[in-house]
Write an enzyme that holds these catalytic residues in place. Sequence first.
Site, mmCIF file in Angstrom:
data_model
loop_
_atom_site.group_PDB
_atom_site.id
_atom_site.type_symbol
_atom_site.label_atom_id
_atom_site.label_comp_id
_atom_site.label_asym_id
_atom_site.label_seq_id
_atom_site.Cartn_x
_atom_site.Cartn_y
_atom_site.Cartn_z
ATOM 1 N N SER A 64 37.965 43.320 35.019
ATOM 2 C CA SER A 64 37.207 44.317 35.228
ATOM 3 C C SER A 64 37.675 44.767 34.010
ATOM 4 O O SER A 64 38.307 44.948 33.193
ATOM 5 C CB SER A 64 37.733 45.908 36.000
ATOM 6 O OG SER A 64 37.970 45.204 37.214
ATOM 7 N N LYS A 106 31.179 48.650 37.997
ATOM 8 C CA LYS A 106 33.275 48.463 38.062
ATOM 9 C C LYS A 106 33.415 49.760 37.920
ATOM 10 O O LYS A 106 34.574 50.270 38.846
ATOM 11 C CB LYS A 106 33.417 47.078 38.047
ATOM 12 C CG LYS A 106 34.770 47.009 38.183
ATOM 13 C CD LYS A 106 35.704 47.325 40.004
ATOM 14 C CE LYS A 106 37.019 47.109 40.324
ATOM 15 N NZ LYS A 106 37.469 47.152 41.191
ATOM 16 N N LYS A 122 43.263 51.989 32.368
ATOM 17 C CA LYS A 122 42.202 50.749 32.178
ATOM 18 C C LYS A 122 40.908 50.777 32.355
ATOM 19 O O LYS A 122 39.735 51.672 31.755
ATOM 20 C CB LYS A 122 42.522 49.653 31.961
ATOM 21 C CG LYS A 122 41.723 48.586 31.617
ATOM 22 C CD LYS A 122 41.593 47.320 31.721
ATOM 23 C CE LYS A 122 41.077 47.263 33.081
ATOM 24 N NZ LYS A 122 41.188 45.712 33.523
HETATM 25 P P1 NAD Z 1 47.637 40.784 37.409
HETATM 26 O O1 NAD Z 1 47.594 41.175 36.024
HETATM 27 O O2 NAD Z 1 48.053 40.179 38.132
HETATM 28 O O3 NAD Z 1 47.226 39.013 36.841
HETATM 29 C C1 NAD Z 1 46.455 38.376 35.967
HETATM 30 C C2 NAD Z 1 46.634 36.801 35.153
HETATM 31 O O4 NAD Z 1 46.328 36.350 34.197
HETATM 32 C C3 NAD Z 1 48.130 36.684 35.509
HETATM 33 O O5 NAD Z 1 48.806 35.830 36.297
HETATM 34 C C4 NAD Z 1 48.879 36.658 33.821
HETATM 35 O O6 NAD Z 1 49.510 35.617 33.876
HETATM 36 C C5 NAD Z 1 47.111 35.882 33.857
HETATM 37 N N1 NAD Z 1 46.949 36.278 31.878
HETATM 38 C C6 NAD Z 1 47.796 36.634 31.437
HETATM 39 N N2 NAD Z 1 46.521 36.332 30.008
HETATM 40 C C7 NAD Z 1 46.586 35.362 29.821
HETATM 41 C C8 NAD Z 1 45.698 34.191 28.851
HETATM 42 N N3 NAD Z 1 45.187 34.786 27.350
HETATM 43 N N4 NAD Z 1 45.720 32.974 30.011
HETATM 44 C C9 NAD Z 1 46.211 32.988 30.720
HETATM 45 N N5 NAD Z 1 46.053 32.966 31.572
HETATM 46 C C10 NAD Z 1 46.193 34.464 31.325
HETATM 47 O O7 NAD Z 1 46.049 41.098 37.639
HETATM 48 P P2 NAD Z 1 45.069 41.600 38.668
HETATM 49 O O8 NAD Z 1 45.369 42.193 39.786
HETATM 50 O O9 NAD Z 1 44.659 40.072 39.495
HETATM 51 O O10 NAD Z 1 43.648 41.771 37.896
HETATM 52 C C11 NAD Z 1 42.875 40.799 37.150
HETATM 53 C C12 NAD Z 1 41.884 41.185 36.483
HETATM 54 O O11 NAD Z 1 41.103 42.161 37.880
HETATM 55 C C13 NAD Z 1 42.035 43.187 36.544
HETATM 56 O O12 NAD Z 1 40.724 43.248 35.286
HETATM 57 C C14 NAD Z 1 41.915 44.163 37.515
HETATM 58 O O13 NAD Z 1 41.477 45.432 36.529
HETATM 59 C C15 NAD Z 1 40.601 43.318 38.041
HETATM 60 N N6 NAD Z 1 41.057 43.340 39.102
HETATM 61 C C16 NAD Z 1 42.627 43.791 40.209
HETATM 62 C C17 NAD Z 1 42.381 44.122 41.765
HETATM 63 C C18 NAD Z 1 43.878 44.856 41.966
HETATM 64 O O14 NAD Z 1 43.705 44.968 43.120
HETATM 65 N N7 NAD Z 1 45.015 44.060 41.716
HETATM 66 C C19 NAD Z 1 41.321 45.097 41.664
HETATM 67 C C20 NAD Z 1 39.849 44.598 41.378
HETATM 68 C C21 NAD Z 1 40.094 44.531 40.245
#
Ligand code: NAD
Length: 301
Positions: free
Chosen positions: A96, A171, A240
């Site tokens: 997102s 989104k 965010k």
């Molecule tokens: P999360 O924090 O669980 O996962 C993010 C991952 O990215 C982590 O494993 C982290 O180690 C990795 N990461 C961070 N910086 C990095 C880098 N520089 N290089 C490589 N890996 C890196 O987040 P999430 O819940 O999986 O969400 C991911 C995206 O999806 C976000 O933008 C969030 O807003 C969106 N989203 C989340 C949900 C939800 O229910 N959790 C639903 C829809 C959308």
Amino acid sequence: MSAIGFIGLGNMGFPMASRLADAGHRLIVNDRDEGAVQRFQDEHPDARTAADEGAWQEADVIITMLPNSDIVEGVLTDGGVATAAFLNTLFIDMSSSEPIRSRNLGQRLERQGMRYLDAPVSGGVRGAQNGQLAIMVGGNWHDLDQAKDIFDVLGKSVIHVGKAGTGHAAKALNNLVSAASVAATVEAIRVGERFGIDPATMTEVLNASSGRSNTSENKVRQFMLSGTFGSGFPIGLMTKDIKIATALADSLGVDAPFSHDCENIWQSALDAGHGAEDHTRMYEYLATTTPAFNDERQIHA
Ligand code: NAD
């Protein structure tokens, strides 16, 4: 068969990448958390990691599922993955991210001879596990067509919103509505409770009536009243997304006072140190911001 690169094995990315591997796609995975990469390889021994020499050059599609635009841009550009990948690679940002930055990123990648789609998702961790995500896509039809096999594994609906950046805009606007619904639903339940209405009964009323929503149907009983607060989506990420939506409104000159009020409510939870907690904890947080229960205010039903 060519491979799919997948960067970001967090709450969402891990189950999404798992579904692609289970569907028979060859995966090249990366996360800054080496433990997440190891867990993925334990479950999917055929998956390669980006640490393998020349790994990115085997991918004709590279997906990012990372926290925000800063991180996506940092990983892809300025000597990042886009430099290591083959020309014409299709980058799909399913995070997102911020729509205007995404549009600029797409143009930047195109100038490097790459292709770009923004394809954020809705449906939460459960939707990611079950392949039931809603996917909203910005970019051109031709690239969307190439990604269709991937989206079909991950989602139940794929909506082409418009040109690059519009997926991320849609989104953020969706999550603004979702966040407003959480706050309004929790406030309604709290008011009802003070008037003597059991929260479970109030939820039953909402679900049978015009106030029902994804919050009332899928969050209140499951994560709030149960006290589990485990939807997998933290207050920090929700805030965010709201801020992306309000910033978009501001940059377009659209007056959106209600959206800014919503932002302030969520921002206050963030400022109070609750950013890492599940967003369903707003049920508790909004109770603490209400003046203490006292007998003079209580009206017995
Ligand atoms: P999360 O924090 O669980 O996962 C993010 C991952 O990215 C982590 O494993 C982290 O180690 C990795 N990461 C961070 N910086 C990095 C880098 N520089 N290089 C490589 N890996 C890196 O987040 P999430 O819940 O999986 O969400 C991911 C995206 O999806 C976000 O933008 C969030 O807003 C969106 N989203 C989340 C949900 C939800 O229910 N959790 C639903 C829809 C959308």
